[in-house]
Design a protein around this motif. Sequence first.
Motif, PDB file in Angstrom:
ATOM      1  N   ALA A 123      26.865 -33.102   8.919  1.00 14.96           N
ATOM      2  CA  ALA A 123      27.257 -34.178   9.527  1.00 14.96           C
ATOM      3  C   ALA A 123      28.321 -34.854   8.722  1.00 14.96           C
ATOM      4  N   LEU A 124      28.432 -34.571   7.400  1.00 15.64           N
ATOM      5  CA  LEU A 124      29.240 -35.073   6.577  1.00 15.64           C
ATOM      6  C   LEU A 124      30.598 -34.508   6.776  1.00 15.64           C
ATOM      7  N   ARG A 125      30.635 -33.531   7.523  1.00  8.97           N
ATOM      8  CA  ARG A 125      32.097 -32.648   7.748  1.00  8.97           C
ATOM      9  C   ARG A 125      33.011 -33.914   8.631  1.00  8.97           C
ATOM     10  N   ARG A 126      32.629 -34.857   9.211  1.00 13.17           N
ATOM     11  CA  ARG A 126      33.459 -35.651  10.085  1.00 13.17           C
ATOM     12  C   ARG A 126      34.028 -36.586   8.888  1.00 13.17           C
ATOM     13  N   PHE A 127      33.419 -36.729   7.684  1.00 13.07           N
ATOM     14  CA  PHE A 127      33.953 -37.737   6.774  1.00 13.07           C
ATOM     15  C   PHE A 127      34.521 -37.192   5.516  1.00 13.07           C
ATOM     16  N   PRO A 128      35.409 -36.498   5.431  1.00 11.85           N
ATOM     17  CA  PRO A 128      35.888 -35.938   4.101  1.00 11.85           C
ATOM     18  C   PRO A 128      36.442 -37.200   2.993  1.00 11.85           C
ATOM     19  N   SER A 129      36.084 -36.870   1.978  1.00 10.42           N
ATOM     20  CA  SER A 129      36.689 -37.990   0.874  1.00 10.42           C
ATOM     21  C   SER A 129      36.285 -37.179  -0.402  1.00 10.42           C
ATOM     22  N   GLU A 131      34.989 -38.471  -3.130  1.00 10.24           N
ATOM     23  CA  GLU A 131      33.797 -39.032  -3.719  1.00 10.24           C
ATOM     24  C   GLU A 131      32.926 -38.203  -3.138  1.00 10.24           C
ATOM     25  N   THR A 132      32.667 -38.018  -1.752  1.00 10.40           N
ATOM     26  CA  THR A 132      31.558 -36.944  -1.264  1.00 10.40           C
ATOM     27  C   THR A 132      31.851 -35.578  -1.363  1.00 10.40           C
ATOM     28  N   ARG A 133      32.882 -35.045  -1.665  1.00  9.95           N
ATOM     29  CA  ARG A 133      33.272 -33.819  -2.133  1.00  9.95           C
ATOM     30  C   ARG A 133      32.460 -33.629  -3.523  1.00  9.95           C
ATOM     31  N   VAL A 134      32.526 -34.460  -4.415  1.00  7.35           N
ATOM     32  CA  VAL A 134      31.807 -34.362  -5.592  1.00  7.35           C
ATOM     33  C   VAL A 134      30.461 -34.187  -5.576  1.00  7.35           C
ATOM     34  N   ARG A 135      29.736 -34.797  -4.254  1.00  9.33           N
ATOM     35  CA  ARG A 135      28.322 -34.817  -4.234  1.00  9.33           C
ATOM     36  C   ARG A 135      28.100 -33.484  -3.814  1.00  9.33           C
ATOM     37  N   LEU A 136      28.631 -32.879  -2.639  1.00 11.26           N
ATOM     38  CA  LEU A 136      28.645 -31.697  -2.297  1.00 11.26           C
ATOM     39  C   LEU A 136      28.706 -30.646  -3.378  1.00 11.26           C
ATOM     40  N   VAL A 137      29.669 -30.769  -4.219  1.00 12.03           N
ATOM     41  CA  VAL A 137      29.964 -29.734  -5.253  1.00 12.03           C
ATOM     42  C   VAL A 137      28.683 -29.641  -6.333  1.00 12.03           C
ATOM     43  N   VAL A 138      28.443 -30.870  -6.549  1.00 17.10           N
ATOM     44  CA  VAL A 138      27.061 -30.928  -7.623  1.00 17.10           C
ATOM     45  C   VAL A 138      25.911 -30.484  -6.877  1.00 17.10           C
ATOM     46  N   LEU A 139      25.794 -30.705  -5.641  1.00 16.61           N
ATOM     47  CA  LEU A 139      24.514 -30.174  -4.921  1.00 16.61           C
ATOM     48  C   LEU A 139      24.643 -28.549  -4.639  1.00 16.61           C
ATOM     49  N   GLY A 140      25.742 -28.058  -4.404  1.00 18.88           N
ATOM     50  CA  GLY A 140      26.213 -26.611  -4.462  1.00 18.88           C
ATOM     51  C   GLY A 140      25.737 -25.856  -5.892  1.00 18.88           C
ATOM     52  N   PRO A 172      40.265 -30.035  -4.788  1.00 23.89           N
ATOM     53  CA  PRO A 172      40.583 -30.992  -5.820  1.00 23.89           C
ATOM     54  C   PRO A 172      42.045 -31.210  -6.360  1.00 23.89           C
ATOM     55  N   SER A 173      42.738 -32.068  -6.463  1.00 22.14           N
ATOM     56  CA  SER A 173      43.939 -32.242  -7.249  1.00 22.14           C
ATOM     57  C   SER A 173      43.686 -32.106  -8.907  1.00 22.14           C
ATOM     58  N   PRO A 174      44.875 -31.803  -9.188  1.00 22.95           N
ATOM     59  CA  PRO A 174      44.837 -31.700 -10.706  1.00 22.95           C
ATOM     60  C   PRO A 174      44.334 -32.714 -11.504  1.00 22.95           C
ATOM     61  N   ALA A 175      44.144 -33.878 -11.229  1.00 18.45           N
ATOM     62  CA  ALA A 175      43.457 -34.719 -12.255  1.00 18.45           C
ATOM     63  C   ALA A 175      41.910 -35.080 -11.514  1.00 18.45           C
ATOM     64  N   ASP A 176      41.600 -34.505 -10.457  1.00 19.00           N
ATOM     65  CA  ASP A 176      40.248 -34.971 -10.008  1.00 19.00           C
ATOM     66  C   ASP A 176      38.895 -34.310 -10.948  1.00 19.00           C
ATOM     67  N   ALA A 177      38.157 -34.941 -11.008  1.00 17.72           N
ATOM     68  CA  ALA A 177      37.222 -34.792 -12.162  1.00 17.72           C
ATOM     69  C   ALA A 177      36.328 -33.401 -11.738  1.00 17.72           C
ATOM     70  N   ASP A 178      36.287 -33.155 -10.431  1.00 18.68           N
ATOM     71  CA  ASP A 178      35.160 -32.251  -9.971  1.00 18.68           C
ATOM     72  C   ASP A 178      35.991 -30.863  -9.825  1.00 18.68           C
ATOM     73  N   LYS A 179      37.293 -30.486 -10.258  1.00 17.31           N
ATOM     74  CA  LYS A 179      38.068 -29.468 -10.076  1.00 17.31           C
ATOM     75  C   LYS A 179      37.364 -28.303 -10.830  1.00 17.31           C
ATOM     76  N   ALA A 180      36.978 -28.372 -12.133  1.00 18.02           N
ATOM     77  CA  ALA A 180      36.243 -27.285 -12.742  1.00 18.02           C
ATOM     78  C   ALA A 180      34.945 -26.902 -11.911  1.00 18.02           C
ATOM     79  N   GLU A 181      34.182 -27.766 -11.470  1.00 19.30           N
ATOM     80  CA  GLU A 181      32.963 -27.522 -10.773  1.00 19.30           C
ATOM     81  C   GLU A 181      33.023 -26.922  -9.580  1.00 19.30           C
ATOM     82  N   TRP A 182      34.216 -27.398  -8.851  1.00 21.25           N
ATOM     83  CA  TRP A 182      34.832 -26.915  -7.443  1.00 21.25           C
ATOM     84  C   TRP A 182      35.189 -25.338  -7.674  1.00 21.25           C
ATOM     85  N   LEU A 183      35.857 -25.079  -8.798  1.00 17.20           N
ATOM     86  CA  LEU A 183      36.127 -23.651  -9.016  1.00 17.20           C
ATOM     87  C   LEU A 183      34.985 -22.760  -9.590  1.00 17.20           C
TER      88      LEU A 183
END
Length: 460
Positions: A123-129, A131-140, A172-183
């Motif tokens: 459901a979150l697919r339609r609402f990218p942001s 902040e929400t990406r951080v939550r999805l990455v943490v869950l992953g 994630p952009s270079p300064a985004d806090a979740d870049k390391a976790e996303w990678l």
Amino acid sequence: MEPIVLWVGAGLSRASGIDWPTVQQRVVVDDAAVLGACLEVLVDAQPPIPDDPAPARGAFARALLQRSRAEPADMAGRRARLLEVAAYTARVEDAELAKELVAALVAQLDVPNEDVQVAAVRALRRFPSPETRVRLVVLGQRLFSDLPASREPLAAIFATLGARPAPRWPAPSPADADKAEWLWLVASACRSDEALDLRQPALALAQTLDAREQRVPEVFRLLLELVRDGALATKFRSNCAIVLSGWRADQAFAAEWLQAQHELLRDASPELRQQAAEALVTLVESGDVDRTAAIGATIDVVGERLPAEMEPAVFGALAMCLQECGRTKGMPGRAIEAARQCLTGLGSPVAAEQQFRLDPLLQALATLGADARADRRDWLAACAPLLEHRRRQSLRLILSNHAAIDLATDVVAADPAVAEPARAAMAVLIETAALKPVREPWSSSEDLLREARDVRTAFS
């Protein structure tokens, strides 16, 4: 109940003008069985429900959100479906409703129920942001510790974050806090058990662009490591190499990409060796300032690799790479010499197990020798092996393209640097004519008559 469910399904399949008030009236009901069945139909219909600006659509989505809040704690599955359908039917332009839905869906991510998490992630697919990406990455990251049981919600996370159609989730952009976790999430999935089928979705996510429409720079290094990892399946390494090729034109990574392709020419996998040879051909299309150096280095590496390659298909790709790289400015002589060296190494006669090398090498020599960029010394060098192997048509093409007969007047030149190449050209012309089949009369075509006149000139 069945007629109601059928009506809901049919109503949503209309090309236009969905009757949202009636849909709401028949779906948001007290009968739990009817509500559940209709929600299943609505979930299955996503995302083909056409975009519809009607206010009634938004009212239906809000009614579903309100109903989800009234669900008892033990009905987590139905609450999840209510929120999922509400997200599918809400209009993203309705900022207030979208904010409420995102908050409710993000809260669902913490529910220890796989179905609930999967529904929320979809459901979150339609609402990218971000902040929400951080939550999805943490869950992953959390779900990885519970594989293979957590495979489905993980797959849903990759499908949401890596989806191509709009609205697109940015990397994630270079300064985004979740870049390391996303990678970490991408890298871990790329190295996960092949049976989990998470590698390709992770590779798709690795290709997403950030908010500036730029690649994540660290992804290049990740792809490089995956391509070089012989423990991974060949098909996946091949796919990673294909994605890696997208970075070739980026000057910051061009040298490393070239080195990686040169390394892959020696890989244990024939498929990857062939793929690398084919990828290196694209160097001739490049407008890079270092193009000449890259092509020259590639000719040298391919020339070294040719004698050792035992797979016919890979050898053919290497010969084609040599041929195409050699057809660039200043390179025919270098490529012709590499092909000749390989041919010399075959000996005479060529052994049966080495016959597969002959045609690709001779074809490359014919093409390179006939190329307009080949100077006199180059094309004459290409002719010697072609004469030895009686490739009359290839020789005639080279002689014609370079107007060899015009050198007849230079045979008697005082300068040896002029006379000797001219004499060599006349010798090639005469020896090529000698390869003509006896049963083919000189008078049988205008082309042969012209060749006969050229032979007389060469002898005179």
